[in-house]
Design a protein around this motif. Structure first.
Motif, PDB file in Angstrom:
ATOM      1  N   PRO A  39     -27.211 -42.862   1.039  1.00 44.44           N
ATOM      2  CA  PRO A  39     -26.782 -41.510   1.431  1.00 44.44           C
ATOM      3  C   PRO A  39     -27.655 -40.957   2.551  1.00 44.44           C
ATOM      4  O   PRO A  39     -28.819 -41.328   2.676  1.00 44.44           O
ATOM      5  CB  PRO A  39     -26.964 -40.710   0.140  1.00 44.44           C
TER       6      PRO A  39
ATOM      7  N   ARG B 192     -29.114 -35.435   5.227  1.00 45.06           N
ATOM      8  CA  ARG B 192     -28.333 -34.202   5.299  1.00 45.06           C
ATOM      9  C   ARG B 192     -26.872 -34.534   5.539  1.00 45.06           C
ATOM     10  O   ARG B 192     -26.529 -35.067   6.567  1.00 45.06           O
ATOM     11  CB  ARG B 192     -28.803 -33.341   6.472  1.00 45.06           C
ATOM     12  N   GLY B 193     -26.017 -34.257   4.591  1.00 43.72           N
ATOM     13  CA  GLY B 193     -24.571 -34.400   4.734  1.00 43.72           C
ATOM     14  C   GLY B 193     -24.079 -35.629   5.477  1.00 43.72           C
ATOM     15  O   GLY B 193     -24.792 -36.233   6.238  1.00 43.72           O
ATOM     16  N   GLY B 194     -22.865 -35.996   5.224  1.00 40.60           N
ATOM     17  CA  GLY B 194     -22.257 -37.129   5.904  1.00 40.60           C
ATOM     18  C   GLY B 194     -21.949 -38.245   4.934  1.00 40.60           C
ATOM     19  O   GLY B 194     -22.285 -38.177   3.755  1.00 40.60           O
ATOM     20  N   PRO B 195     -21.289 -39.284   5.423  1.00 40.86           N
ATOM     21  CA  PRO B 195     -20.842 -40.352   4.537  1.00 40.86           C
ATOM     22  C   PRO B 195     -21.913 -41.358   4.135  1.00 40.86           C
ATOM     23  O   PRO B 195     -21.728 -42.115   3.199  1.00 40.86           O
ATOM     24  CB  PRO B 195     -19.749 -41.028   5.367  1.00 40.86           C
TER      25      PRO B 195
END
Length: 84
Positions: free
Chosen positions: A41, A44-47
């Motif tokens: 992961p 910060r955010g994202g796929p």
């Protein structure tokens, strides 16, 4: 203070937020199975990113304490630094 985990895989660094316990288990299972993809992961955010883990691949974990550093003095003026 926040803790950021650094995962180094084959010389590339990936920075991860807490918790990483399940991710460590997934990586270990992939290696024990003879190889497999694990989704890493993003911080910060994202796929995230899928990485193929295999036996013998160099993998290291480290933790970094990220503290609040004092802000730089915002009152300095650019004209003071570069007189005309």
């Amino acid at each position: 203070m926040a803790i950021v985990n650094r995962l180094t895989v084959d010389g590339r660094d990936y920075f991860l937020p807490e918790p990483v316990t399940e991710l460590k288990k997934s990586i270990l299972e992939a290696i024990k199975a003879g190889g497999g993809y694990v989704n890493i992961p993003p911080l910060r955010g994202g796929p995230g990113i899928d990485i193929l883990f295999s036996p013998g691949m160099p993998v290291t974990w480290s933790q970094i304490d990220v503290g609040d550093s004092p802000a730089e003095d915002a009152s300095t003026d650019a004209e003071d630094d570069f007189p005309l």
